[in-house]
Each structure stands twice: as C-alpha cells, then as structure tokens.
Design a protein around this motif. Structure first.
Motif, PDB file in Angstrom:
ATOM      1  N   GLN A 126       0.871  -1.301   0.107  1.00  0.00           N
ATOM      2  CA  GLN A 126       0.340  -0.184   0.186  1.00  0.00           C
ATOM      3  C   GLN A 126       0.459   1.037  -0.068  1.00  0.00           C
ATOM      4  O   GLN A 126       0.447   1.984  -0.982  1.00  0.00           O
ATOM      5  N   ASN A 127       2.085   1.423   0.706  1.00  0.00           N
ATOM      6  CA  ASN A 127       2.982   2.377   0.885  1.00  0.00           C
ATOM      7  C   ASN A 127       3.540   2.563  -0.800  1.00  0.00           C
ATOM      8  O   ASN A 127       3.551   3.951  -0.727  1.00  0.00           O
ATOM      9  N   GLN A 148      -5.982   5.972  -2.453  1.00  0.00           N
ATOM     10  CA  GLN A 148      -6.106   5.252  -1.741  1.00  0.00           C
ATOM     11  C   GLN A 148      -6.778   4.621  -1.405  1.00  0.00           C
ATOM     12  O   GLN A 148      -7.490   4.977  -0.602  1.00  0.00           O
ATOM     13  N   HIS A 197      -4.333  11.425  -5.951  1.00  0.00           N
ATOM     14  CA  HIS A 197      -3.562  10.201  -5.608  1.00  0.00           C
ATOM     15  C   HIS A 197      -3.611   9.561  -4.892  1.00  0.00           C
ATOM     16  O   HIS A 197      -3.479   8.861  -3.797  1.00  0.00           O
ATOM     17  N   ALA A 198      -2.967  10.872  -3.590  1.00  0.00           N
ATOM     18  CA  ALA A 198      -2.722  10.369  -1.993  1.00  0.00           C
ATOM     19  C   ALA A 198      -4.040  10.324  -1.506  1.00  0.00           C
ATOM     20  O   ALA A 198      -3.976   9.424   0.102  1.00  0.00           O
ATOM     21  N   CYS A 199      -5.266  10.963  -1.695  1.00  0.00           N
ATOM     22  CA  CYS A 199      -6.426  10.719  -1.017  1.00  0.00           C
ATOM     23  C   CYS A 199      -6.888   9.406  -1.735  1.00  0.00           C
ATOM     24  O   CYS A 199      -8.035   8.999  -1.038  1.00  0.00           O
ATOM     25  N   ALA A 210      -2.271   4.185   3.858  1.00  0.00           N
ATOM     26  CA  ALA A 210      -1.481   5.094   3.489  1.00  0.00           C
ATOM     27  C   ALA A 210      -2.324   6.543   2.604  1.00  0.00           C
ATOM     28  O   ALA A 210      -1.993   5.979   1.358  1.00  0.00           O
ATOM     29  N   VAL A 211      -3.065   7.437   3.014  1.00  0.00           N
ATOM     30  CA  VAL A 211      -4.051   8.046   2.851  1.00  0.00           C
ATOM     31  C   VAL A 211      -4.387   8.969   3.547  1.00  0.00           C
ATOM     32  O   VAL A 211      -3.637   9.338   5.003  1.00  0.00           O
ATOM     33  N   THR A 254       2.030   8.888  -6.514  1.00  0.00           N
ATOM     34  CA  THR A 254       2.159  10.683  -6.163  1.00  0.00           C
ATOM     35  C   THR A 254       3.840  10.828  -6.689  1.00  0.00           C
ATOM     36  O   THR A 254       3.630  12.293  -6.916  1.00  0.00           O
ATOM     37  N   TYR A 261      -1.341   0.750 -10.001  1.00  0.00           N
ATOM     38  CA  TYR A 261      -1.008   1.568  -9.098  1.00  0.00           C
ATOM     39  C   TYR A 261       0.707   2.470  -9.607  1.00  0.00           C
ATOM     40  O   TYR A 261       0.893   3.169  -9.649  1.00  0.00           O
ATOM     41  N   THR A 273       1.433   4.692  -3.279  1.00  0.00           N
ATOM     42  CA  THR A 273       1.189   5.139  -2.521  1.00  0.00           C
ATOM     43  C   THR A 273       2.121   6.528  -3.159  1.00  0.00           C
ATOM     44  O   THR A 273       2.497   7.814  -4.181  1.00  0.00           O
TER      45      THR A 273
END
Length: 735
Positions: A508-509, A556, A552-554, A560-561, A516, A683, A512
């Motif tokens: 997940q990290n 996910q 894209h940071a939001c 990791a959001v 980003t 991703y 992200t």
C-alpha cells in the motif's frame, strides 16, 4: 372455491459483472395472503452486437429479506450464520432472449426478493467511450393465484370438508394465537365416495426459500391421523393443504381438528418499569414525585415475587425498540442490561424487526455471562435466536428449531462467558431470544439457581462498519433500502474481513508513493516551459502536478491515505488539470498569435470545466479538446508552411529529436491508459501514464520566440556601483 389471479411486474434492469453486492440487481415483490400458487416469469436478454457473447446469469430467491450470496467464495465474518441461497442459472448462448418459469405452490405471504448478476468481474478498468460493453438485461414478473374464500379452521372445532379430486386439493387456514407452545392437527373420519381405502396427504405450512420446513402427513385408511408441532409461528395464518391420493373420479370426505397448547407468560412489570424509565429520563417534576416513587417501588418488588414467575412457562423481559437511523435500531432492556436466567422456564426477549425496512442490515446479538452469578459447576446458559416464534423447550432439546424454521443457537459457561451472533439480512418478522440455564444431572440446587446475562442487541447497516478496508454503502431499489460493503486494498468478504488477497502495508505504501511521486516528472516540463517563456503553460503544469499528487494520495484504498481537502474536489481538479494541460500544450505548438492563443486558452478551459461537470469520466471530455486543438494546430502549420513555401516545422532536427519522440510517448501513454489498466496493476500502469505524459509535454513544447533573449540572470542583476566609460570621439579640436 373462487380463485383470483394477479400480476405484478417491475422494470427491467441492466445486469453487471459481480465484484460486490451492489452489482447484484434486486427485485422486491409482495405476495398477498391466501396465495396458493406463485409463478415467476424471468426474462433475460442481451444485445446483438459482436461484443456480446454467451453468458450465464445467476438468479437468487429468498423470502423475507434479500438473499445472502457469495459468488466469489470469500469468507464471512466470525460468528456470522450463513445459509446458502436458492438460485438457478439462466444461459444466454445463441438465443438473444431466454424466458424461464419458476413455480412455487403454497408460498409464504409477505416480502419476496430476487437478486440477479453476471459472473465475476474481470477487474479491467475500461475508459468510458473507448469500448462498448454488451448490455445484458433482466426482468422479473410475478403471477399469483389467490383463494378469495379460503375456509378457516377454528381451534377446537371439528371441520368436515370434501376433496373433490386429486387435481383440486383442499386449502384451509388456521390462526395461531400468541404464546402458543404447541399445535396438534388431527385428520379423522376419512371416507371415499367409491367406498375404497382412503389415502390423503396433508401439507402444513408454506414454502419459504432458501429453506422450506413444511410438514407432510400421509394418512391411509379410516384410522385417525395426527401431527404435533412445537412452537408454531405466533399471530400468523397457517395454511393447510389436503390432497387426495386416490383415483381421479373419487372424492374424499375428511374431518379436521386443530388444537393449541398455550403458554402462560410470567409478568415482569413492564408497564411500571416503562413509566419509571420515562420519569427518570424526564427528571423530577412537580406533582409526579409520588407516582414515580410508587412505580420504582413496584418495579423493585417485582423480582422478589418469584413464585408466579416459576409457575409460568416463560419469563418475558420488556424490550424497547429505539430507531436511530436508516436500517439502524438499538434494543434497550427496561430492567437493565442484565436479565435473570433460571432452569425452570426460559427467559424471552422480543426483537421487533417487522417494519418491512429492517431486513437490509445485520442483526447483532451479544451475550455476556456474569461468572459470579453462577454458583454451580459445569452449568451452561443456552440461548436461541429464532424468527416468528420462540423456542420454549431449551432444556429438552438443544437443536434450536421451531415448527417451521431453524433458529441460531448460542451457548455460555464459566469457561467461555461470551457469545455473539450476526444474522445477515434478517427476515422481516418478530425475532425472539430465548435463554435458559442447563445444569448437569445430579445437581439438586439447579431449580433454585439463577444466572445473570448481559444482553446487547442492535441492528446495523453493516457489521463493524465494514472495517478499515471497506465502505458501507446504502443501496436503494425503488422505496426499499439495504446496505452492503464495498471492499478495497484486496480485502474481500461480506464485511471486508477476508484477507486472502489483501495488500500488505508495504504494498500500500509503495502504491501511494508510485502514484504520487510519479507526478514529479512534470518538473522537467515546467522547467522547459519557464526557460522558453511559456509562463501560462508552466502554471497549468504546476496546477496539474499539485492536484494529481494529492488526489492520488487521497484516492488510495488502504491505510496510506492523506486528503488535504474534499475527495470530490481533488478528483475534479485533477481531471480538469489533466485535460487543460493537453489543451494548452497543443495550442502552444500551433504558434498562433498571442492574443488568439490566450483567448483560446480561457475559452477552452471554461468549456472543459463545463463538460467535466456533466460527465467526469467520459472519453470525449479528453478526446474532444484534443481533436479540436489538433485541428487548430494542423491548420496553423499548413498556414505557416504555405506562407514560407516549405514544410513547417522546417528543421529536421525538430522532427527527429523532439516531435517524433514526444508523439510516440503520447501514443504509448494513451494506450496504457485506455487498454492496459486493471484493478491489480493500476498503481504502476497509471504511474507510467503520469511519466509518459509529462515527458511528452517536455518534448512537444516548441522553442521560444526568436526575438526573445534567453534568461540571463547575470545581466538582469546590476551592481551597486558602475564605472562609466566615455567612448565618444571628439571630431573637432579647437586650438
């Protein structure tokens, strides 16, 4: 007998490939009372285009609540009870349309639900407009045959009737009173018109899917025939069908008798407790102190009067239903969260779920045994959660079943003091929780023993709010509301508790960071634009890079959001910046006059903002501005080439080292975006899209105008002191 046929229809729905419960299309029907025949007409069809292939449609049926389905084979949450749904498959092969009939005799009255869906979704992300999916349509119609004058069998009164022929069975009904502990049905005086041996079959109860608990009794000869039922459904009409097994021309005369054993419930002073509760919540008011005191005293004295309670067959505990929100109910016990449980008679709690709008959630029952209240070794508190009628013989049988349904058992002891039950989509009915203390044989203190059990019961749209990796969605079919979980980050299951395909925290990290940080590839494009004096274009690229990064940071699915503002706002700004970046880049390549270029910049941005508001994911929101800008660019290049009488741009180096690489990168980016993205590889394929688009912009930007000098910072900055030199020559000298 007079039969009336009725027809009910609902509009067709477009089916979807299954990835979560929201993809299943739900149909909600209501079957009237005294229905003896139900026929479903299921019509499935598909389009005629070449993209339409053979497809299998799965249709699920259930009475009382939406069907609980599991097409993906995922795990359900712990303590959840799941019974397989009744389903059929409809295949669309060479035929464009398929019609299927499903017949149900003596169906249960009330709500019936049908859910239909296609097979599991492939997981490919399709851009709206690039491909045309095949439409698969499904429609369900319902025909019912209802008996308008169904005879009523009165309890304790013999009722003679005649079965005319095997093709025309006899239908009667009997009303089951409240607190009925048992029912006994007798068939006697069976005679045939042709003086042959009497043979009839009696069917008690109605069909309910996915499981049916009808009771069948076959009687032959003239001897009496009887059937005993424990815990029949309270306050409901019970259908009884008698059909002849003899010859076609012979009629059968029978006499039927139904009798009930009624249970006398114990009093728990629910009315006095209710008054005491209201007055304690409202506070002390003038003129009501005496009434409140007397009510509290009566309520306090109620538990001491145990002689009446021990002589009854069950102990009612008053429960208040508190509606909190849509498909959200909390049950409160007026005598406190703890209820007394003994071995002589079961303790009964009524959980009302008969409003018709409660079946779209999850019923949660949590029990906690107070270990200090049980002073007997190896004693067990057993419970049963059942619909329509309670189980009143927990000490005799522990299978938790009533006359026409199977309940959900619970058990607690000093070794395991907690028990929980989750009923997914509980059927519309009155639900009961029965509790009783069971002691091993040989313990003489068991009749006087008493245990304390804390009860928490509530109805929630989604159990545990779908957890950290799911979102609870409220779905609607006409006026009916139901809830389901949409899982993310690879999690699955009914409540997003199945981690078989879940992404790790590291994955997940990584996702992200890729989505980003790949936007930082716009920095070279911004630097090139600034170096060549395209400041407006550089501002647009900066805007796109900023909002794409934080969108894209939001966006996910995992932990990791980071959202700096509303998700919808970030998404809109990201889409707007992406399309406007393409728009201004192509117009910049056209090399039109500045005043015209900036007018097109503003006008195009306004039109793009409007189109994105109408349809954010439409392909023409991106292709339309691109094609229009390409037309302007080609027209401008043709004009420049005609004016200069040679190809434009004229430099072969411009074509080889800038335009062709930029165009190639742009085409690869569009191909990746439109045809290669799936839910699993999103991703990194979308990160590649970011990199390719940003690099293509850096290649495609035209060189600066010839009359503009490059940024020379040393010449722009002047020193504090300057030494002036006079270079003027004196042409004349006077001597």
């Amino acid at each position: 007998s007079l039969y009336v046929s009725e027809y009910f229809s609902q509009s067709a729905q477009k089916l979807s490939f299954y990835s979560w419960y929201g993809n299943a299309k739900l149909f909600h029907f209501h079957v009237p009372e005294d229905t003896v025949l139900l026929r479903w007409l299921l019509q499935a069809s598909r389009g005629k285009g070449p993209e339409c292939t053979s497809m299998e449609i799965t249709v699920h049926f259930r009475h009382g609540a939406p069907p609980v389905i599991n097409p993906l084979g995922t795990h359900f949450p712990a303590n959840a009870t799941v019974r397989p749904s009744y389903n059929i498959s409809i295949t669309l092969s060479s035929a464009v349309q398929n019609t299927t009939f499903v017949n149900i005799t003596t169906p249960a009255a009330g709500d019936w639900f049908i859910a239909a869906h296609l097979p599991e979704a492939a997981g490919r992300i399709e851009v709206k407009g690039f491909s045309t999916p095949c439409p698969y349509m499904f429609q369900a119609d319902m025909f019912v045959l209802r008996l308008t004058d169904m005879p009523v069998l009165e309890p304790g009164v013999p009722m003679p009737h005649t079965v005319v022929s095997p093709a025309k069975p006899l239908h009667v009904k009997v009303f089951v009173p409240k607190h009925a502990a048992g029912m006994r049905f007798q068939l006697r005086s069976c005679l045939t018109s042709d003086q042959k041996e009497c043979a009839v079959r009696v069917v008690l109860g109605s069909i309910t899917l996915p499981q049916s608990f009808q009771k069948t009794l076959t009687c032959t000869g003239s001897a009496n025939c009887s059937l005993a039922l424990d815990s029949p459904p309270w306050e409901k009409w019970l259908q009884i069908m008698v059909e002849s097994l003899g010859t076609a021309n012979a009629s059968v005369s029978v006499e039927m008798l139904a009798s009930f054993t009624v249970c006398r419930p114990g009093s728990a002073s629910s009315f006095l407790n209710f008054i005491s509760l209201n007055q304690s919540q409202a506070g002390a008011r003038p003129g009501t102190t005496g009434a409140a005191g007397s009510s509290a005293q009566a309520a306090g004295e109620a538990p001491r009067n145990t002689s009446g309670q021990r002589s009854s067959c069950l102990q009612n505990q008053p429960v208040v239903r508190e509606d909190l929100d849509v498909v959200s109910v909390r049950y409160r016990l007026l005598n406190g969260p703890s209820v007394p449980v003994n071995s002589l008679s079961p303790t009964l709690l009524l959980l009302n779920l008969n409003t018709g709008m409660d079946s779209g959630g999850s019923l949660v029952v949590s029990l906690l045994l107070n270990k200090t209240s049980v002073n007997l070794a190896n004693a067990t508190v057993v419970g049963c959660v059942s619909a329509a009628s309670p189980v009143l013989s927990l000490n005799a049988t522990r299978n938790c079943s009533t006359a026409f349904s199977q309940g959900y058992p619970l058990s607690m002891s000093t070794a395991s003091a907690e028990a929980m039950l989750i009923v997914l989509y509980p059927q519309t009915d009155d639900w009961f929780l029965s509790l009783q203390l069971l002691c091993p044989k040989g313990q003489g203190e068991c009749p006087t023993a008493e245990a304390k059990v804390t009860v928490f019961a509530y109805l929630t749209p989604c159990f545990n709010d779908c957890g950290p990796y799911g979102q609870c969605s409220l779905l609607r079919r006409h006026g009916y509301l139901y809830a389901a979980c949409s899982c993310k980050a690879g999690w699955g299951g009914w409540s997003c508790t199945d981690d078989t395909k879940a992404q790790s925290i590291g994955a997940q990290n990584l996702a992200t960071l890729l989505l980003t940080l790949s936007n930082l590839m716009f920095l070279p494009a911004i630097a090139v634009a600034v170096y060549r004096y395209y400041l407006v274009e550089a501002s647009v690229y900066t805007y796109t890079m900023f909002f794409s990064t934080f969108y894209h940071a939001c966006d996910q699915p995992g932990v990791a959001v980071m959202c700096i503002m509303d998700y919808d706002t970030l998404q809109y700004c990201d889409f707007l910046g992406s399309v406007v970046s393409i728009w201004v880049t192509i117009l910049c390549m056209a090399r039109v006059k500045k005043i015209l270029k900036y007018v097109l910049f503003i006008l195009g941005t306004l039109l793009i903002a409007m189109s994105l508001q109408l349809d954010r994911r439409g392909v023409w929101n991106m292709m339309g501005p691109c094609l229009f800008a390409l037309v302007i660019m080609i027209a401008a290049w043709v004009h420049h080439g005609t004016k200069r009488r040679h190809c434009y741009p004229s430099s072969w180096k411009r074509w080889v080292f800038y335009l062709l690489p930029g165009i190639t990168l742009a085409f690869i980016a569009i191909s990746v975006y439109a045809f290669m993205e799936t839910n699993e590889n999103y991703y990194y394929t979308h990160s590649i899209w970011h990199v390719l688009v940003a690099c293509s912009v850096a290649f495609l930007l035209p060189p600066r105008d010839k009359h503009k000098k490059p940024w020379a910072w040393s010449k722009k900055l002047t020193c504090r002191y300057q030494i002036c030199q006079n270079d003027r020559e004196e042409l004349y000298a006077v001597t």
